[in-house]
Design an enzyme around this catalytic site. Structure first.
Site, short mmCIF file in Angstrom:
data_model
loop_
_atom_site.label_atom_id
_atom_site.label_comp_id
_atom_site.label_asym_id
_atom_site.label_seq_id
_atom_site.Cartn_x
_atom_site.Cartn_y
_atom_site.Cartn_z
N ASP A 12 -10.88 85.43 -24.24
CA ASP A 12 -9.89 85.92 -23.27
C ASP A 12 -9.34 87.24 -23.81
OD1 ASP A 12 -8.02 86.26 -21.32
OD2 ASP A 12 -6.79 84.52 -21.83
N CYS A 39 -9.42 89.83 -17.14
CA CYS A 39 -8.45 90.35 -16.17
C CYS A 39 -8.85 91.74 -15.69
CB CYS A 39 -7.05 90.39 -16.79
SG CYS A 39 -6.93 91.41 -18.27
N CYS A 44 2.69 96.69 -5.95
CA CYS A 44 2.11 95.71 -5.02
C CYS A 44 1.43 96.41 -3.85
CB CYS A 44 3.20 94.77 -4.50
SG CYS A 44 3.96 93.73 -5.75
N TYR A 55 -9.17 85.57 -29.35
CA TYR A 55 -7.98 86.11 -28.67
C TYR A 55 -7.14 84.95 -28.13
CZ TYR A 55 -11.65 89.67 -28.51
OH TYR A 55 -12.70 90.49 -28.83
#
Length: 440
Positions: A367, A394, A74, A299
Site C-alpha cells: 500500500d 491511490c 471536489c 508500507y
C-alpha cells in the site's frame, strides 16, 4: 471557441480537442458542449476556462457547496453520484490500458461510498488571518490566496463542529496566523475523530500555547487528545514539524474497526473514510484465499491491514519506515492479541530483499504512497518467488506504470476500485497479481 468534452481527466477536469490538441477544461463534464477561452497553450496540450455551457450534460447538478468552484477539492460535485463512479472507472481504465495494457474486463465497477457527504474523519487545514480573524481553510490552487472555509460538506458533521469551537477559542485568546519572519503564530490545524472522540494537533511556530487555551480546548465535548507541533521550515510539503509536544488528554486516539481495536498517534496514517476503510480491508482479505504460512505487508502504517488479515497466515510481518507508526502498530498487535503479527522499522525494499532470501513469502500486500513502488522495490519483487501480490493504490497512473513492470512475472487477475472520496477524482484500487508459472 466551442469544444465538446469527450472524457474526464485525472484531476476531474473535462477533456476536449481543438485540431487534435487536448484541452483541459475544469468544471466541464463529458458530452457537454462548452464555449471556452484558452488561457494556456503548450506544445502537447492546452488549458481552457469555461465562458458558458452551450449544451449541458444530463448528469450535471447544482453542487451542495457554494465554494465548490473556488476550492478545487471536489471537482466532481457538479455531477450525479452514479456518474461520478463511471468517470472514476473510466480514468482508471484509461491509465491501466495506456501503461500496462490490462484487459478492461478485469476491472470491476467502482464500489460506492456508503456516505457521499460527511464522510471524512480528519482534516489538515492551513490557518491564516482573514478580516482580522484567524481562519482555517485553504489556499486557492497554485496561489497564495487564502480562503476561510466556514463549512466543508465532506467532513463529518461533528468534526466540523469541533473545528468551529477550536477556532473560536484560538480567536478568543488572541492567536494570530503564522509569520515566517517571526517564526510565530498558528500555521495549521489537524483534527481527527472516531466515535465522537477527537485528537487535535495545532501546528505553530516557536510559540507556547497558553495554559488557559489548553484548559479551554480540553473542556470541549469529545476532546480526547491534544498535541502541538513546532514547524518553522519555510518551504516543505510536510504538515507536521519535526517536534511534537503532547499537551493534554491521552496520547493515542482509539478506534474500534470491524472487530479490531486500534490506537492512532497524530502523525500516523489512517484512511480518511472510516466506513469505506472497512470495505477496503474486506476486499483485500477476500483476495487472499486459504491459510498461508507467511504474509508480508509493505508500507504497513499503524498495522490495520496486517491485523485485519490475522487469520490468513501463521505469521505476518509489516514493514514501515516511520518509527512512530511502527511503535503504534506493535502496540495494536499486542492490544488485539496477535502474537504472530509483528512490525519492523525499515526501508520496504531493503527488508523485503532480506525476508525473501530467508523465507518463502506466500502473499505480499503493498500500500505505497501516491508515487507508487520505486525501482528498488520493483526489482526486489521480480527477483523474489512471491506467489501473490495484493497491490493497494491511490494513484491510477503510478499503478499502471508499476503493473507494466510487474507483468513480466505476474498475471493481473482482477482489479477492484473503491470510492473512498466522493466528489473528488481520486479512487482507491485493489489489484490481485499471481506469479506466472515458469516453463519447464
Amino acid at each position: 471557441m466551442k469544444v465538446v468534452i469527450k472524457k474526464t481527466g485525472i484531476n476531474g477536469e473535462g477533456i476536449g480537442y481543438i485540431d487534435r490538441l487536448p484541452v483541459f477544461v475544469a468544471g466541464a463534464l463529458v458530452d457537454e458542449e462548452v464555449d471556452i477561452r484558452v488561457v494556456e497553450r503548450k506544445k502537447r496540450y492546452a488549458i481552457g476556462e469555461v465562458n458558458r455551457i452551450i449544451k449541458k450534460s444530463k448528469d450535471r447538478i447544482q453542487p451542495k457547496c457554494r465554494m465548490q468552484h473556488i476550492c478545487g477539492g471536489c471537482p466532481l460535485m457538479i455531477a450525479r453520484y452514479p456518474r461520478q463512479l463511471e468517470y472514476k472507472k473510466d480514468v482508471l481504465k484509461q491509465s491501466l490500458i495506456k501503461y500496462a495494457q490490462v484487459n478492461p474486463r478485469k476491472i470491476q465497477n467502482v464500489l460506492p461510498s456508503a456516505d457521499i457527504f460527511g464522510y471524512r474523519n480528519q482534516f489538515k487545514m492551513p490557518c491564516a488571518m482573514e478580516e482580522n480573524r484567524l481562519g482555517s481553510g485553504l489556499f486557492m490552487p497554485n496561489s497564495n490566496y487564502f480562503i476561510d472555509i466556514r463549512r466543508c460538506f465532506v467532513h463529518e458533521d461533528e468534526l466540523e463542529k469541533m473545528r468551529a469551537r477550536i477556532m473560536d477559542i484560538l480567536n478568543a485568546d488572541g492567536y494570530l496566523g503564522y509569520d515566517h519572519h517571526q517564526k510565530s503564530g498558528i500555521r495549521n490545524l489537524v483534527v481527527r475523530g472516531f466515535d465522537n472522540r477527537y485528537q487535535c494537533t495545532i501546528i505553530t511556530g516557536e510559540d507556547e500555547l497558553l495554559p488557559q487555551t489548553i484548559d479551554k480546548l480540553m473542556r470541549l465535548p469529545g476532546m480526547y487528545s491534544l498535541w502541538q507541533s513546532i514547524h518553522t521550515i519555510k518551504k516543505t510539503p510536510e504538515i507536521f514539524g519535526p517536534k511534537m509536544i503532547f499537551l493534554a488528554g491521552e496520547k493515542l486516539l482509539p478506534l474500534h474497526l470491524d472487530g479490531l481495536d486500534l490506537e492512532i498517534s497524530p502523525r500516523s496514517f489512517f484512511q480518511l473514510n472510516t466506513k469505506q476503510a472497512i470495505q477496503l480491508y474486506r476486499t483485500i482479505a477476500s483476495m487472499i484465499s486459504g491459510n498461508h504460512e507467511f504474509i508480508v505487508e509493505a508500507y504497513s502504517g499503524i498495522g490495520a491491514i496486517s491485523l485485519y488479515l490475522k487469520d490468513k497466515a501463521k505469521e505476518i510481518i509489516g514493514i514501515e519506515s516511520i518509527k512512530d507508526a511502527v511503535v503504534n502498530a506493535n502496540r495494536n498487535a499486542k492490544k488485539n492479541g496477535c502474537a504472530h503479527v509483528s512490525f519492523v522499522c525499515d526501508d520496504a525494499a531493503n527488508k523485503l530483499v532480506y525476508l525473501s532470501k530467508k523465507r518463502t513469502i506466500d502473499v505480499l500486500v503493498v500500500d505505497p504512497p501516491r508515487s507508487g513502488l520505486d525501482d528498488a522495490m520493483l526489482e526486489c519483487i521480480l527477483r523474489s518467488k512471491i506467489k501473490e501480490i495484493v497491490y493497494v493504490s491511490c494513484n491510477a497512473a503510478t499503478l499502471g506504470k508499476n503493473l507494466a513492470v510487474l507483468q513480466s512475472c505476474y498475471h493481473v487477475e482482477k482489479v477492484v476500485p473503491i470510492d473512498m472520496f466522493p466528489h473528488t477524482p481520486h479512487v482507491e484500487t485493489v489489484t490481485l497479481l499471481r506469479r506466472k508459472e515458469r516453463r519447464k
